[in-house]
Structure formats: structure tokens, C-alpha cells
Design a protein around this motif. Structure first.
Motif, PDB file in Angstrom:
ATOM      1  N   LEU A  36      43.498  -6.319  -5.048  1.00  0.00           N
ATOM      2  CA  LEU A  36      42.743  -6.960  -3.975  1.00  0.00           C
ATOM      3  C   LEU A  36      43.169  -7.805  -3.547  1.00  0.00           C
ATOM      4  O   LEU A  36      43.440  -7.881  -1.644  1.00  0.00           O
ATOM      5  CB  LEU A  36      41.280  -7.037  -4.281  1.00  0.00           C
ATOM      6  N   ASP A  39      45.653  -6.023  -1.332  1.00  0.00           N
ATOM      7  CA  ASP A  39      45.118  -5.081  -0.083  1.00  0.00           C
ATOM      8  C   ASP A  39      44.658  -6.261   1.030  1.00  0.00           C
ATOM      9  O   ASP A  39      44.770  -6.023   2.238  1.00  0.00           O
ATOM     10  CB  ASP A  39      43.876  -4.217  -0.947  1.00  0.00           C
ATOM     11  N   SER A  40      44.027  -6.995   0.589  1.00  0.00           N
ATOM     12  CA  SER A  40      44.074  -8.558   1.232  1.00  0.00           C
ATOM     13  C   SER A  40      44.470  -8.821   2.635  1.00  0.00           C
ATOM     14  O   SER A  40      44.982  -8.903   3.398  1.00  0.00           O
ATOM     15  CB  SER A  40      42.979  -9.748   0.635  1.00  0.00           C
ATOM     16  N   ARG A  43      46.154  -6.089   4.390  1.00  0.00           N
ATOM     17  CA  ARG A  43      44.922  -5.956   6.278  1.00  0.00           C
ATOM     18  C   ARG A  43      44.743  -7.108   6.506  1.00  0.00           C
ATOM     19  O   ARG A  43      44.550  -7.086   8.069  1.00  0.00           O
ATOM     20  CB  ARG A  43      43.781  -6.168   4.783  1.00  0.00           C
ATOM     21  N   SER A  46      47.805  -6.763   9.379  1.00  0.00           N
ATOM     22  CA  SER A  46      47.744  -5.009   9.925  1.00  0.00           C
ATOM     23  C   SER A  46      47.942  -5.055  11.059  1.00  0.00           C
ATOM     24  O   SER A  46      48.534  -4.881  11.784  1.00  0.00           O
ATOM     25  CB  SER A  46      46.753  -4.606   8.993  1.00  0.00           C
ATOM     26  N   TRP A  61      42.248  -0.179   8.832  1.00  0.00           N
ATOM     27  CA  TRP A  61      43.268   0.045   7.898  1.00  0.00           C
ATOM     28  C   TRP A  61      42.057   0.721   6.670  1.00  0.00           C
ATOM     29  O   TRP A  61      40.828   0.756   6.195  1.00  0.00           O
ATOM     30  CB  TRP A  61      42.999  -1.900   7.275  1.00  0.00           C
ATOM     31  N   SER A  63      41.513   0.805   2.362  1.00  0.00           N
ATOM     32  CA  SER A  63      41.972   0.166   1.632  1.00  0.00           C
ATOM     33  C   SER A  63      42.907   1.171   0.738  1.00  0.00           C
ATOM     34  O   SER A  63      41.642   2.649  -0.009  1.00  0.00           O
ATOM     35  CB  SER A  63      40.855  -0.632   0.518  1.00  0.00           C
ATOM     36  N   PHE A  64      43.773   0.816  -0.214  1.00  0.00           N
ATOM     37  CA  PHE A  64      43.647   1.669  -1.467  1.00  0.00           C
ATOM     38  C   PHE A  64      43.275   1.909  -2.914  1.00  0.00           C
ATOM     39  O   PHE A  64      43.011   2.474  -4.085  1.00  0.00           O
ATOM     40  CB  PHE A  64      45.345   1.425  -2.107  1.00  0.00           C
ATOM     41  N   ARG A  66      39.276   1.419  -4.252  1.00  0.00           N
ATOM     42  CA  ARG A  66      37.828   1.845  -4.210  1.00  0.00           C
ATOM     43  C   ARG A  66      36.941   1.579  -5.658  1.00  0.00           C
ATOM     44  O   ARG A  66      37.212   1.521  -6.269  1.00  0.00           O
ATOM     45  CB  ARG A  66      37.549   2.801  -3.089  1.00  0.00           C
ATOM     46  N   GLY A 127      47.693   2.119   5.907  1.00  0.00           N
ATOM     47  CA  GLY A 127      47.125   1.517   4.720  1.00  0.00           C
ATOM     48  C   GLY A 127      48.550   1.522   3.373  1.00  0.00           C
ATOM     49  O   GLY A 127      49.570   1.417   4.337  1.00  0.00           O
TER      50      GLY A 127
END
Length: 159
Positions: A36, A39-40, A43, A46, A61, A63-64, A66, A127
């Protein structure tokens, strides 16, 4: 756990992983939190990537990772390296014996080596893509192809 066995989608082989009850397992929870954070970070940055593209007005964006609605399971789809004809993945069973990709079945447990492959962009979406390099698969008990029972009659089965 494998929730989606290897399959081809638009010429790309994918494998679906699920971290069930991830909050109950400290190491898994820590790993999901690190995913996470990655990902943040991407993001948050981006916008810089979008500025390098000709049409950067509307974008999203993706997220990979979920989660299910109760936030108990985390899902991660990974790409399998491939040639035009077949996937390339080192697959091993619980005894570290090399297997084919067909050995991977739904609901099996696994330990994996994954790596960040790239940042993808298509249309208005962007992503991160993760690639699986190696997996050690622990098949569900009902699917074992060999006897794992260790008993006192191993050396003298006629007793």
C-alpha cells in the motif's frame, strides 16, 4: 492463496493471489502495508508521469491491490513472464521439486518471489504491474498427487 490460476488475458499471462485474513497474520499484514505504501507513493507522483504524455487532462490511477468489502482479504494480480507461445515461471511443489505451470491450481497456498515490472498507461488509466518470478505451491489436501504420510511401516510395508 491462489484465487485465480494462470490464465491468458489479451496476450498476457496473469495469476491472482489472495492474502486471506491478512490482518490476522503479522508478516502478511506488514507485507500488504508495504504494498500500500508503494501504491501511495506512485499515486502521489503520478501527476509527473501524466505530464510526460500528450493528453494529460483526465486520468485515473488504478491501484494494483484491492480488498473485499469487509477488508479481510487483499487481492493482487501478478503478470507471468512469457514468450509469444507460453508462460515462463519457475514452479516448485512443497518438496522443492520443479513442476510445470499446470501444477498451480485454485485455492492452493503458495510462497512467491515477485518484482515490480513497470508502470503502465493505457488511455486515461495508469498503474503498476508486478511480475512473479518463482512460486512454491502447496496444493490443497484433496489434490495431493503423492503420499505425505510418514509412518512406522515405511521400510517394511508388508507388516
Amino acid at each position: 492463496m491462489i484465487y485465480s490460476p494462470p490464465k491468458q488475458y489479451k496476450g498476457i499471462y496473469k495469476l491472482g493471489l489472495c492474502f486471506t485474513d491478512y490482518k490476522m497474520h503479522p508478516i502478511t499484514c506488514k507485507f500488504v502495508k508495504k504494498l500500500l505504501k508503494i501504491d501511495s507513493y506512485f499515486r502521489a507522483h503520478s501527476d509527473k508521469l501524466w505530464k510526460t504524455l500528450p493528453d494529460n487532462k483526465s486520468h485515473k490511477w488504478v491501484s494494483f491491490i484491492r480488498f473485499n468489502t469487509s477488508d479481510t482479504n487483499a487481492y493482487l494480480d501478478v503478470t507471468i513472464q512469457s514468450t509469444p507461445c507460453s508462460p515462463i515461471l519457475s514452479v516448485y511443489d512443497h518438496n522443492k521439486i520443479k513442476r510445470t505451470i499446470d501444477y498451480i491450481t485454485k485455492f492452493s497456498s503458495c510462497i512467491n518471489i515477485i518484482t515490480l515490472k513497470n508502470v503502465w498507461q493505457t488511455g486515461t488509466k495508469m498503474g503498476i504491474n508486478w511480475c512473479i518470478i518463482q512460486t512454491k505451491v502447496f496444493k490443497t489436501i484433496i489434490e495431493l498427487d503423492e503420499c505425505i504420510i510418514d509412518d512406522e511401516y515405511e521400510d517394511t510395508p508388508l507388516k
